[in-house]
Design a protein around this motif. Structure first.
Motif, PDB file in Angstrom:
ATOM      1  N   UNK A  88       0.842  -1.201   0.000  1.00 24.92           N
ATOM      2  CA  UNK A  88       0.000   0.000   0.000  1.00 24.92           C
ATOM      3  C   UNK A  88       0.878   1.251   0.000  1.00 24.92           C
ATOM      4  N   UNK A  89       1.963   1.250   0.777  1.00 24.02           N
ATOM      5  CA  UNK A  89       2.870   2.397   0.811  1.00 24.02           C
ATOM      6  C   UNK A  89       3.578   2.615  -0.519  1.00 24.02           C
ATOM      7  N   UNK A  90       3.757   1.554  -1.305  1.00 26.89           N
ATOM      8  CA  UNK A  90       4.341   1.699  -2.636  1.00 26.89           C
ATOM      9  C   UNK A  90       3.443   2.559  -3.517  1.00 26.89           C
ATOM     10  N   UNK A  91       2.204   2.715  -3.107  1.00 24.15           N
ATOM     11  CA  UNK A  91       1.282   3.584  -3.824  1.00 24.15           C
ATOM     12  C   UNK A  91       1.705   5.043  -3.790  1.00 24.15           C
ATOM     13  N   UNK A  92       2.616   5.398  -2.909  1.00 20.54           N
ATOM     14  CA  UNK A  92       3.160   6.754  -2.918  1.00 20.54           C
ATOM     15  C   UNK A  92       3.991   6.997  -4.174  1.00 20.54           C
ATOM     16  N   UNK A  93       4.563   5.927  -4.725  1.00 21.64           N
ATOM     17  CA  UNK A  93       5.350   6.037  -5.953  1.00 21.64           C
ATOM     18  C   UNK A  93       4.472   5.888  -7.192  1.00 21.64           C
ATOM     19  N   UNK A  94       3.646   4.858  -7.183  1.00 23.08           N
ATOM     20  CA  UNK A  94       2.731   4.589  -8.301  1.00 23.08           C
ATOM     21  C   UNK A  94       1.354   4.375  -7.684  1.00 23.08           C
ATOM     22  N   UNK A  95       0.435   5.319  -7.851  1.00 21.10           N
ATOM     23  CA  UNK A  95      -0.876   5.205  -7.198  1.00 21.10           C
ATOM     24  C   UNK A  95      -1.613   3.893  -7.469  1.00 21.10           C
ATOM     25  N   UNK A  96      -1.391   3.299  -8.614  1.00 19.16           N
ATOM     26  CA  UNK A  96      -2.053   2.022  -8.912  1.00 19.16           C
ATOM     27  C   UNK A  96      -1.628   0.932  -7.937  1.00 19.16           C
ATOM     28  N   UNK A  97      -0.413   1.025  -7.396  1.00 16.59           N
ATOM     29  CA  UNK A  97       0.042   0.034  -6.429  1.00 16.59           C
ATOM     30  C   UNK A  97      -0.739   0.123  -5.120  1.00 16.59           C
ATOM     31  N   UNK A  98      -1.261   1.295  -4.793  1.00 17.05           N
ATOM     32  CA  UNK A  98      -2.110   1.420  -3.606  1.00 17.05           C
ATOM     33  C   UNK A  98      -3.394   0.617  -3.808  1.00 17.05           C
ATOM     34  N   UNK A  99      -3.949   0.685  -5.010  1.00 19.19           N
ATOM     35  CA  UNK A  99      -5.140  -0.095  -5.322  1.00 19.19           C
ATOM     36  C   UNK A  99      -4.836  -1.591  -5.252  1.00 19.19           C
ATOM     37  N   UNK A 100      -3.694  -1.986  -5.813  1.00 18.85           N
ATOM     38  CA  UNK A 100      -3.272  -3.389  -5.740  1.00 18.85           C
ATOM     39  C   UNK A 100      -3.123  -3.809  -4.282  1.00 18.85           C
ATOM     40  N   UNK A 101      -2.497  -2.942  -3.484  1.00 21.20           N
ATOM     41  CA  UNK A 101      -2.311  -3.246  -2.065  1.00 21.20           C
ATOM     42  C   UNK A 101      -3.624  -3.386  -1.322  1.00 21.20           C
ATOM     43  N   UNK A 102      -4.589  -2.543  -1.648  1.00 16.00           N
ATOM     44  CA  UNK A 102      -5.894  -2.625  -0.987  1.00 16.00           C
ATOM     45  C   UNK A 102      -6.645  -3.898  -1.381  1.00 16.00           C
ATOM     46  N   UNK A 103      -6.570  -4.259  -2.652  1.00 20.32           N
ATOM     47  CA  UNK A 103      -7.257  -5.474  -3.112  1.00 20.32           C
ATOM     48  C   UNK A 103      -6.636  -6.711  -2.480  1.00 20.32           C
ATOM     49  N   UNK A 104      -5.305  -6.825  -2.555  1.00 15.52           N
ATOM     50  CA  UNK A 104      -4.653  -7.987  -1.964  1.00 15.52           C
ATOM     51  C   UNK A 104      -4.726  -7.945  -0.438  1.00 15.52           C
ATOM     52  N   UNK A 105      -4.737  -6.749   0.138  1.00 14.78           N
ATOM     53  CA  UNK A 105      -4.901  -6.632   1.579  1.00 14.78           C
ATOM     54  C   UNK A 105      -6.259  -7.164   2.025  1.00 14.78           C
TER      55      UNK A 105
END
Length: 135
Positions: A88-105
């Protein structure tokens, strides 16, 4: 004369361990690809070489695979939660990674919470079966 021993019985894995390992292994693939995305978009702060995106994604993916094999330990479940937070914190670099983090979270939460519930239910049913077996 060679002595042949019976094959060792495999340890039974609970639902939380099985579901959690499935989530982490599939997420590791996405995280590795996310590292390639960080590299390709060159979104790391100035002064940090873009190839560190690949290194970060690879290290995080390898950690996820390693933790997926250690989920029989309670501490590994906590490490799994920390890995979810890192994605989720990687979403600070690429916002799409926050979405990936939330889904997998969310999938990780379901796997650990519902899996533990199923494990408790299965243990209770096994105990009831063992108690009634003597009748």
């Amino acid at each position: 004369m060679a002595v042949v021993s019976a094959p060792r019985e495999r340890r039974r894995r609970g639902a939380a361990e099985s579901l959690g390992s499935i989530v982490l292994v599939f997420e590791s693939i996405v995280v590795f690809l996310g590292g390639l995305t960080v590299y390709g978009l060159r979104v790391l702060p100035a002064g940090i070489a873009p190839w560190w995106g690949i290194v970060g994604g690879t290290v995080l993916a390898v950690l996820m695979i390693a933790v997926s094999g250690l989920l029989r330990h309670r501490w590994a479940m906590a490490v799994g939660w920390m890995l979810q937070l890192l994605v989720v914190l990687a979403g600070l670099l690429v916002p799409a990674l926050a979405l990936v983090g939330l889904i997998f979270g969310a999938m990780w939460a379901y796997a650990t919470i519902k899996g533990a519930s199923l494990d408790r239910r299965n243990a209770r049913l096994a105990a009831e079966l063992a108690d009634s077996n003597g009748d």
